[in-house]
Motif scaffolding. Structure first.
Motif, PDB file in Angstrom:
ATOM      1  N   THR A   6     -16.680 -17.742  30.177  1.00 53.97           N
ATOM      2  CA  THR A   6     -18.062 -17.292  30.067  1.00 53.97           C
ATOM      3  C   THR A   6     -18.236 -16.633  28.715  1.00 53.97           C
ATOM      4  OG1 THR A   6     -17.559 -15.177  31.070  1.00 53.97           O
ATOM      5  CG2 THR A   6     -18.358 -16.910  32.539  1.00 53.97           C
ATOM      6  N   MET A   7     -19.280 -16.977  28.090  1.00 58.43           N
ATOM      7  CA  MET A   7     -19.555 -16.402  26.772  1.00 58.43           C
ATOM      8  C   MET A   7     -20.519 -15.240  26.946  1.00 58.43           C
ATOM      9  SD  MET A   7     -21.004 -18.296  23.382  1.00 58.43           S
ATOM     10  CE  MET A   7     -19.464 -18.961  22.824  1.00 58.43           C
ATOM     11  N   GLU A   8     -20.028 -14.083  26.621  1.00 54.76           N
ATOM     12  CA  GLU A   8     -20.902 -12.920  26.687  1.00 54.76           C
ATOM     13  C   GLU A   8     -21.764 -12.878  25.445  1.00 54.76           C
ATOM     14  OE1 GLU A   8     -19.312  -9.113  27.639  1.00 54.76           O
ATOM     15  OE2 GLU A   8     -17.620 -10.036  28.674  1.00 54.76           O
ATOM     16  N   THR A   9     -23.031 -12.664  25.683  1.00 53.43           N
ATOM     17  CA  THR A   9     -23.921 -12.521  24.535  1.00 53.43           C
ATOM     18  C   THR A   9     -24.112 -11.034  24.294  1.00 53.43           C
ATOM     19  OG1 THR A   9     -25.841 -12.654  25.984  1.00 53.43           O
ATOM     20  CG2 THR A   9     -25.116 -14.696  24.925  1.00 53.43           C
ATOM     21  N   GLU A  10     -23.618 -10.594  23.198  1.00 53.05           N
ATOM     22  CA  GLU A  10     -23.695  -9.190  22.843  1.00 53.05           C
ATOM     23  C   GLU A  10     -24.950  -8.958  22.017  1.00 53.05           C
ATOM     24  OE1 GLU A  10     -20.894  -6.337  20.347  1.00 53.05           O
ATOM     25  OE2 GLU A  10     -19.856  -7.463  21.928  1.00 53.05           O
ATOM     26  N   GLU A  11     -25.749  -7.996  22.452  1.00 54.26           N
ATOM     27  CA  GLU A  11     -26.961  -7.688  21.711  1.00 54.26           C
ATOM     28  C   GLU A  11     -26.626  -6.950  20.430  1.00 54.26           C
ATOM     29  OE1 GLU A  11     -30.788  -6.957  24.369  1.00 54.26           O
ATOM     30  OE2 GLU A  11     -29.188  -5.538  24.787  1.00 54.26           O
ATOM     31  N   LEU A  12     -27.324  -7.292  19.391  1.00 53.13           N
ATOM     32  CA  LEU A  12     -27.175  -6.619  18.112  1.00 53.13           C
ATOM     33  C   LEU A  12     -27.861  -5.260  18.215  1.00 53.13           C
ATOM     34  CD1 LEU A  12     -26.290  -6.879  15.127  1.00 53.13           C
ATOM     35  CD2 LEU A  12     -28.555  -7.779  14.659  1.00 53.13           C
ATOM     36  N   MET A  13     -27.156  -4.196  17.846  1.00 55.51           N
ATOM     37  CA  MET A  13     -27.729  -2.859  17.945  1.00 55.51           C
ATOM     38  C   MET A  13     -28.382  -2.441  16.635  1.00 55.51           C
ATOM     39  SD  MET A  13     -25.361  -0.396  20.214  1.00 55.51           S
ATOM     40  CE  MET A  13     -23.726  -1.016  20.038  1.00 55.51           C
ATOM     41  N   GLY A 132     -32.195  -4.040  15.351  1.00 56.28           N
ATOM     42  CA  GLY A 132     -31.406  -4.790  16.314  1.00 56.28           C
ATOM     43  C   GLY A 132     -32.222  -5.018  17.570  1.00 56.28           C
ATOM     44  N   GLU A 133     -31.612  -5.668  18.567  1.00 58.96           N
ATOM     45  CA  GLU A 133     -32.338  -5.989  19.800  1.00 58.96           C
ATOM     46  C   GLU A 133     -32.056  -5.016  20.937  1.00 58.96           C
ATOM     47  OE1 GLU A 133     -30.097  -9.197  19.429  1.00 58.96           O
ATOM     48  OE2 GLU A 133     -31.327  -9.955  17.791  1.00 58.96           O
ATOM     49  N   ALA A 134     -30.906  -4.382  20.939  1.00 60.50           N
ATOM     50  CA  ALA A 134     -30.510  -3.498  22.040  1.00 60.50           C
ATOM     51  C   ALA A 134     -31.479  -2.322  22.142  1.00 60.50           C
ATOM     52  CB  ALA A 134     -29.092  -2.997  21.832  1.00 60.50           C
ATOM     53  N   LYS A 135     -31.791  -1.927  23.374  1.00 56.74           N
ATOM     54  CA  LYS A 135     -32.749  -0.836  23.584  1.00 56.74           C
ATOM     55  C   LYS A 135     -32.101   0.425  24.141  1.00 56.74           C
ATOM     56  CE  LYS A 135     -36.105  -3.543  22.393  1.00 56.74           C
ATOM     57  NZ  LYS A 135     -36.224  -3.724  20.972  1.00 56.74           N
ATOM     58  N   GLY A 136     -30.914   0.318  24.728  1.00 57.99           N
ATOM     59  CA  GLY A 136     -30.292   1.464  25.370  1.00 57.99           C
ATOM     60  C   GLY A 136     -29.482   2.341  24.446  1.00 57.99           C
ATOM     61  N   SER A 137     -29.107   1.805  23.289  1.00 58.55           N
ATOM     62  CA  SER A 137     -28.313   2.587  22.352  1.00 58.55           C
ATOM     63  C   SER A 137     -28.500   2.053  20.938  1.00 58.55           C
ATOM     64  CB  SER A 137     -26.827   2.553  22.748  1.00 58.55           C
ATOM     65  OG  SER A 137     -26.357   1.234  22.758  1.00 58.55           O
ATOM     66  N   PHE A 138     -28.009   2.827  19.991  1.00 59.78           N
ATOM     67  CA  PHE A 138     -28.041   2.423  18.591  1.00 59.78           C
ATOM     68  C   PHE A 138     -26.745   2.889  17.952  1.00 59.78           C
ATOM     69  CE2 PHE A 138     -30.065   6.565  18.807  1.00 59.78           C
ATOM     70  CZ  PHE A 138     -29.553   7.266  17.722  1.00 59.78           C
ATOM     71  N   GLU A 139     -26.510   2.443  16.738  1.00 55.46           N
ATOM     72  CA  GLU A 139     -25.313   2.841  16.015  1.00 55.46           C
ATOM     73  C   GLU A 139     -25.684   3.707  14.823  1.00 55.46           C
ATOM     74  OE1 GLU A 139     -22.158  -0.740  16.654  1.00 55.46           O
ATOM     75  OE2 GLU A 139     -23.721  -1.093  15.176  1.00 55.46           O
ATOM     76  N   VAL A 140     -24.743   4.553  14.439  1.00 56.33           N
ATOM     77  CA  VAL A 140     -24.892   5.417  13.273  1.00 56.33           C
ATOM     78  C   VAL A 140     -23.670   5.180  12.400  1.00 56.33           C
ATOM     79  CG1 VAL A 140     -25.089   7.788  12.461  1.00 56.33           C
ATOM     80  CG2 VAL A 140     -26.065   7.152  14.645  1.00 56.33           C
ATOM     81  N   GLN A 141     -23.910   5.033  11.100  1.00 54.71           N
ATOM     82  CA  GLN A 141     -22.802   4.884  10.163  1.00 54.71           C
ATOM     83  C   GLN A 141     -23.031   5.835   8.998  1.00 54.71           C
ATOM     84  OE1 GLN A 141     -22.244   0.928   8.616  1.00 54.71           O
ATOM     85  NE2 GLN A 141     -20.319   1.458   7.664  1.00 54.71           N
ATOM     86  N   PHE A 142     -22.092   6.764   8.805  1.00 59.50           N
ATOM     87  CA  PHE A 142     -22.179   7.732   7.719  1.00 59.50           C
ATOM     88  C   PHE A 142     -21.409   7.245   6.504  1.00 59.50           C
ATOM     89  CE2 PHE A 142     -23.062  10.460  11.343  1.00 59.50           C
ATOM     90  CZ  PHE A 142     -24.078  11.264  10.865  1.00 59.50           C
ATOM     91  N   GLY A 143     -21.951   7.545   5.338  1.00 58.70           N
ATOM     92  CA  GLY A 143     -21.286   7.241   4.086  1.00 58.70           C
ATOM     93  C   GLY A 143     -21.599   8.337   3.085  1.00 58.70           C
TER      94      GLY A 143
END
Length: 184
Positions: A6-13, A132-143
């Protein structure tokens, strides 16, 4: 034994890229508590707090001049946009927070555009949003930035060759200093 593939489709965050600059960052370990250059997943319903209090904030700066709770980033959705949007709120009673030059008073909020320059104390923080498409979470990237984002380098203009010049009134007569404008 049957194998099922089964191919899981991962939503882009959605990702908030938060790039920091402080004039004394080379001599002080101001960012030692931050997960630099790694993406961190954050639930959308929780405000992302930044300040010096490692217990009361999601992310902490090792700087005694920063408020315990300096600012919060809050994700939200609207009926008019498929994208996750963000607001920034000043949580400091004493410290000033500006977003693209507009100052926020204590507990005031402002909508965060796709690219924003947030300032507090001597910090300049460039925040960019990647949708991204995901609605339940987001990502943070510090630089960390080597130069202040308020002084972004401007790419010098390249001269346009005469044959592609749009303005017919400008005639080339040799060097750049010898351009003459013809009356129309």
């Amino acid at each position: 034994m049957e194998l099922s593939h089964t191919m899981e489709t991962e939503e882009l965050m959605t990702c908030l890229q938060i790039q920091l600059y402080h004039p004394q960052q080379a001599s002080k370990a101001l960012y030692r508590l931050l997960p630099l250059d790694a993406r961190h997943k954050h639930p959308a319903e929780d405000p992302l707090r930044l300040g010096r209090d490692a217990h009361g904030c999601t992310f902490a700066l090792a700087d005694p001049r920063v408020s315990r709770k300096q600012l919060a980033l809050q994700a939200y959705l609207t009926a008019n946009s498929p994208n996750m949007l963000f607001s920034v709120q000043n949580l400091s009673q004493k410290g000033h927070v500006t977003v693209n030059g507009s100052e926020l008073g204590y507990l005031e909020r402002a909508e965060l555009p796709n690219k924003a320059l947030v300032r507090f104390g001597e910090y300049e923080v460039l925040i960019r949003r990647e949708n991204g498409e995901a609605k339940g979470s987001f990502e943070v990237q510090f630089g960390v930035l080597a130069v202040p984002p308020s002084r972004e380098e401007v790419t010098p203009c390249q001269p346009i060759p005469l044959e592609t010049a749009i303005n017919p009134r400008v005639e080339w007569r040799g060097t750049v200093d010898e351009v003459a404008v013809s009356p129309m």
